[in-house]
Scaffold this active site. Structure first.
Site, PDB file in Angstrom:
ATOM      1  N   ARG A 171      11.078   1.201   4.073  1.00 35.83           N
ATOM      2  CA  ARG A 171      10.247   0.102   3.603  1.00 35.83           C
ATOM      3  C   ARG A 171      10.950  -1.248   3.646  1.00 35.83           C
ATOM      4  O   ARG A 171      10.491  -2.180   4.286  1.00 35.83           O
ATOM      5  CB  ARG A 171       9.759   0.382   2.170  1.00 35.83           C
ATOM      6  CG  ARG A 171       8.702  -0.616   1.706  1.00 35.83           C
ATOM      7  CD  ARG A 171       8.299  -0.376   0.273  1.00 35.83           C
ATOM      8  NE  ARG A 171       7.813   0.983   0.050  1.00 35.83           N
ATOM      9  CZ  ARG A 171       7.461   1.450  -1.139  1.00 35.83           C
ATOM     10  NH1 ARG A 171       7.560   0.663  -2.210  1.00 35.83           N
ATOM     11  NH2 ARG A 171       7.028   2.683  -1.283  1.00 35.83           N
ATOM     12  N   HIS A 212       0.603   3.698   8.877  1.00 33.53           N
ATOM     13  CA  HIS A 212       1.159   3.101   7.649  1.00 33.53           C
ATOM     14  C   HIS A 212       0.281   3.466   6.444  1.00 33.53           C
ATOM     15  O   HIS A 212      -0.687   2.758   6.139  1.00 33.53           O
ATOM     16  CB  HIS A 212       1.241   1.581   7.809  1.00 33.53           C
ATOM     17  CG  HIS A 212       2.164   0.921   6.819  1.00 33.53           C
ATOM     18  ND1 HIS A 212       3.524   1.091   6.848  1.00 33.53           N
ATOM     19  CD2 HIS A 212       1.911   0.103   5.777  1.00 33.53           C
ATOM     20  CE1 HIS A 212       4.076   0.386   5.883  1.00 33.53           C
ATOM     21  NE2 HIS A 212       3.120  -0.217   5.207  1.00 33.53           N
ATOM     22  N   TYR A 225     -12.170 -12.375   8.761  1.00 30.67           N
ATOM     23  CA  TYR A 225     -12.467 -13.680   9.345  1.00 30.67           C
ATOM     24  C   TYR A 225     -11.468 -14.097  10.413  1.00 30.67           C
ATOM     25  O   TYR A 225     -11.725 -15.027  11.169  1.00 30.67           O
ATOM     26  CB  TYR A 225     -12.479 -14.772   8.262  1.00 30.67           C
ATOM     27  CG  TYR A 225     -13.519 -14.566   7.198  1.00 30.67           C
ATOM     28  CD1 TYR A 225     -14.871 -14.468   7.523  1.00 30.67           C
ATOM     29  CD2 TYR A 225     -13.164 -14.459   5.868  1.00 30.67           C
ATOM     30  CE1 TYR A 225     -15.841 -14.278   6.544  1.00 30.67           C
ATOM     31  CE2 TYR A 225     -14.114 -14.269   4.871  1.00 30.67           C
ATOM     32  CZ  TYR A 225     -15.448 -14.162   5.220  1.00 30.67           C
ATOM     33  OH  TYR A 225     -16.396 -13.970   4.256  1.00 30.67           O
TER      34      TYR A 225
END
Length: 887
Positions: A32, A78, A122
């Protein structure tokens, strides 16, 4: 309840917690938070790039919805929250976050002001051209693949990057028990350094630093000082000071500081807001207005200055208190073969080159394998269609076979082919059987054989492999290299604000109510003894000036309160005010308690000088006669809330404090005119919080009014001043040396006419004296005008006092020999400091207000006319004011 067939296994909770925590921490470290030293990527960034690679959103393809990319990465590789993937992808697209962005974002991807990006539904994204180099040769078995979280797919464990990504983009992350913070660097410089390493594996870090000079941050700015850079390159840890890039302009009729680049990772909007708060709090004086004029053309922040502001001084205050100067703490920790290691510059380059070397070997092996496979097929083609008879025979076998399997076997038996070759012939189109195509096959075979020989040479020739790595890196530099953005100020270092503040002589004044200011010495003039003086400060009603301090801007001030606490300020940190300004409340500058009050101070030199602070001691005295001596070192570590300087008992308070060098004589005076002198060595040095020892034994209702420290017993004289304006100079040696704790001897003949003793000071003929009374009137006089008298005389009148006015404070100052005595129109004022120690005593407040606070202008004019008249005709001493008769 235990069911049938089940078995309970007792586990030690400590062992279980230890094991679980280690598993968790290793997962965070490896999977990580830390980047791999080879490709410089954390797992989430690697998965974003691989997910986009799988979707085919390369730099030459159209943009794809971010939500589609995030969903693909989440579903395949993931297994975390969508925000973790989207936030990582957004940062990879921000040119102010990454030196070389890897994602090409379309839409709102945030801003330097900390604005969040638009929602993933968006925005759109695709890979940057430079990311093609990170993913290059991924399909050529150059890296190992590992199973994804549910073993349904595979993903690369590392990228076969041609870009030294860990160097050029850096990394940051917080793991368990460790963190990484790696600075970005310029790609061209990084390539030059790697090439230099390939040419000479024994190259030193200092030699590498000739190529890769320093970090190169996305937002530019200035690297201030080089020590931190050197430490980071040599050890993997270092603190790099960053400054904004600025220039000075005239905006309208005002000077302005223009910021065009800010330090890395600075939130521009927060920085401007914080600066505005500091300006409002008067911590950064001199700024008239702040505007953010940034646009598509670039960053531009305007600090418009007041007319009387000095641009360099304001800029230095901005560097000190705002994010225009920040530090970047380098901590180069990355995963090396799955283990976290701290790496210096050469280590990072070594591991990248080794990774590229392995990639070149594996890529060459893959290409050699494919070339051999192709050559094998071409050999089969040439066997079958090499001559017309062979071709006719092959066609006949195929035509007369019952099925493809029979045809394949027939070809194998007839022409001694492998199954692969036979299948390739069966798959040939008829058009390939022409004579022209046969020539092409032969040419291709020759080319393939040359490639095979070349690949074999690469695999057997290590120097050539490194040459390939060099050439590929130089191509990368040619394609993507750019100019350095961050400038380097080699002469810089730890920022010292006094560098741009002139070390001029100033006068500090503190009123009875606790208002403080510093004023340039040039605002004051000189008068003769007996003059009346003019207004020195504007004070509030019922307030008067109690302390006056001569100092220089770069010195330290240690403030001691009546409750025994000590606070620190640099002189230049005290707000500047005109001679008539009332100043700022001390409570706004230091964290003094509301019911506490400053009683004494010490002016010192550099508190960071270990030799100086260990040689010097602080000697304090209280109103009840207690004396205490402590090493200055105990007060050399400033704290915001101050420290305890001395333990104060009930009905007592701290009164005076001085610096001593171990060889001084101490003199303590009381309000009833008594004084004691004893060597400093009679007072043993104690800890900072101790109460001290008896300094003088007091009569009933008597109290200590001050203390002096005498160093030159032969030449120094003692000046004592009474509250009604009488004073006297006496040789120090006229006061006999006694033991500490005695009652002392008479120093001034106290009468109703003189009033009680209010101050004691050690002076010489070269000194001057500054006298301020409770009405705010100040006068300065030379000590050579006062002759030395006997110890127990009444003294002379030093200042003419009006009505029931009385003296509030005195200070020893240096006389300017080049300045002549002024006429009545000039104003009275102190000069610069003569010694390191000046001390003032509290004087009981009377009902008189300061002259500057009296009534209307008409009344004030009358008072000024009277002052002017008396200055022209100073009153001479009457016989009873200058008597040398013994008591």
């Amino acid at each position: 309840m235990q069911k049938e067939g089940e078995r309970l296994i007792p586990i030690n909770i400590v062992d279980e917690m230890k094991s679980s925590y280690i598993d968790y921490s290793m997962s965070v470290i490896v999977s990580r938070a830390l980047p791999d030293v080879r490709d410089g990527l954390k797992p989430v960034h690697r998965r974003v790039l691989y997910g986009m690679y799988g979707l085919g959103v390369f730099s030459n393809r159209k943009y794809l919805k971010s939500a589609r990319i995030v969903g693909d990465v989440l579903g395949k590789y993931h297994p975390h929250g969508d925000s973790s993937v989207y936030d990582a992808m957004v940062r990879m697209a921000q040119p102010w976050s990454l030196r070389y962005p890897q994602v090409d974002g379309q839409g709102n991807f945030g801003s330097m002001d900390g604005d969040p990006p638009a929602a993933m539904r968006y925005t759109e994204a695709r890979l940057k051209k430079i990311s093609d180099e990170v993913l290059a040769d991924l399909d050529k078995e150059t890296v190992d693949f590992q199973n994804n979280f549910d073993d349904s797919l595979t993903e690369p464990s590392v990228m076969p990057t041609k870009i030294p990504n860990l160097l050029v983009n850096g990394a940051s992350g917080i793991a368990v028990g460790m963190a990484t913070n790696m600075a970005p660097h310029n790609l061209s410089e990084s390539v030059d350094a790697i090439v230099a390493y390939i040419d000479n594996k024994e190259i030193t870090i200092d030699e590498l630093m000739k190529h890769i000079i320093a970090p190169d941050f996305p937002t530019g700015g200035i690297i201030y000082g080089y020590d931190g850079v050197r430490d980071a390159f040599h050890t993997g840890r270092g603190r790099i000071m960053l400054r904004a890039k600025i220039n000075f302009e005239e905006v309208g009729n005002r000077n302005a500081i223009i910021v065009t680049e800010v330090p890395y990772q600075v939130n521009k909007a927060e920085m401007i807001a914080r600066t505005a708060e500091l300006v409002k709090e008067d911590k950064i004086p001199g700024i008239y207005e702040i505007r953010d004029e940034s646009d598509r053309q670039g960053l531009r922040i305007v600090y418009e200055l007041k007319n009387d502001a000095i641009p360099n001084v304001v800029l230095n205050m901005l560097y000190k208190y705002t994010a225009l100067q920040t530090s970047f703490s380098v901590n180069n920790i990355a995963l090396v073969k799955g283990r976290p290691e701290q790496l210096n510059l050469k280590d990072i380059i070594y591991h990248f080159v080794e990774h590229r070397h392995e990639v070149v070997i594996r890529r060459t092996e893959y290409e050699l394998k494919k070339a051999r496979e192709r050559a094998h097929i071409l050999e089969g083609f040439m066997k079958v269609i090499g001559t017309q008879d062979d071709l006719d025979k092959a066609i006949s076998i195929i035509r007369h076979s019952a099925n493809p399997a029979e045809a394949k076997q027939g070809l194998i038996d007839e022409f001694d082919l492998s199954e692969i070759q036979a299948q390739a012939i069966l798959d040939l189109r008829l058009a390939r059987l022409t004579g022209m195509e046969l020539d092409k096959i032969r040419a291709e075979y020759e080319e393939i054989m040359n490639m095979i020989r070349d690949f074999e040479d690469i695999l057997s020739n290590e120097p050539r492999r490194y040459e390939i790595i060099k050439n590929e890196l130089l191509e990368i530099k040619e394609k993507y290299g750019d100019e350095r953005r961050s400038e380097i100020d080699y002469s810089g270092g730890e920022m010292s604000i006094e560098d741009l503040i002139p070390d001029e002589k100033v006068v500090l004044t503190i009123s009875h109510a606790g208002y403080i200011k510093r004023t340039s010495l040039s605002e004051y003039k000189i008068q003769s003894r007996g003059g009346v003086g003019n207004r020195a400060a504007t004070t509030r009603d019922e307030d008067f000036l109690e302390y006056i301090v001569a100092a220089t801007n770069h010195q330290y001030m240690l403030f001691f309160t009546e409750k025994g606490k000590c606070f620190w300020l640099r002189v230049f940190e005290i707000p500047e005010g005109s001679k008539t300004a009332k100043g700022r409340a001390v409570q706004n500058l230091i964290n003094i308690e509301p019911d506490d009050k400053i009683k004494a101070y010490i002016r010192t030199n550099d508190l960071k000088d270990a030799e100086y602070v260990n040689q010097m001691s602080v000697v304090m005295v209280t109103k009840n006669g207690t004396i205490k001596k402590t090493s200055l070192e105990a007060y050399s570590r400033p704290r915001t809330n101050g420290v305890n300087a001395i333990e104060i008992r009930d009905n007592d308070q701290l009164l005076s404090a001085y610096l001593t060098n171990g060889n001084s004589h101490i003199m303590i005076a009381t309000k009833f005119g008594k004084c004691i002198r004893f060597p400093e060595e009679k007072v043993r040095e104690v800890g900072r919080t101790s109460i001290g020892v008896r300094g003088i034994t007091l009569e009933e209702n008597d109290e200590v009014i001050g203390m002096i420290v005498a160093n030159d017993l032969e030449s120094e004289t003692v000046l004592v001043v009474s509250e009604k304006g009488y004073g006297k100079r006496t040789a120090v040696l006229d006061y006999r040396e006694t033991n500490r704790g005695g009652k002392g001897v008479i120093t001034l003949n106290i009468t109703e006419k003189t009033g009680n003793l209010i101050a004691i000071q050690n002076v010489t003929d070269e000194d001057g004296l500054m006298i301020i009374n409770k009405s705010g009137v100040a006068i300065r006089m030379a000590m050579d005008e006062m002759r030395v008298m006997g110890r127990n005389t009444q003294g002379v009148r030093m200042i003419n006092l009006k009505n029931n006015d009385s003296i509030a404070a005195i200070a020893k100052v240096e006389m300017d020999k080049d300045v002549e005595e002024e006429t009545a129109e000039t104003e009275a004022l102190p000069a610069s400091v003569n010694s390191d120690l000046v001390e003032f005593s509290e004087v009981p407040q009377t009902g008189n207000n300061a002259v500057s606070n009296m009534g209307d202008e008409k009344t004030l004019r009358k008072i000024e006319e009277e002052e002017e008249r008396q200055n022209r005709n100073p009153q001479q001493d009457s016989p009873d004011q200058n008597t040398d008769e013994p008591q």
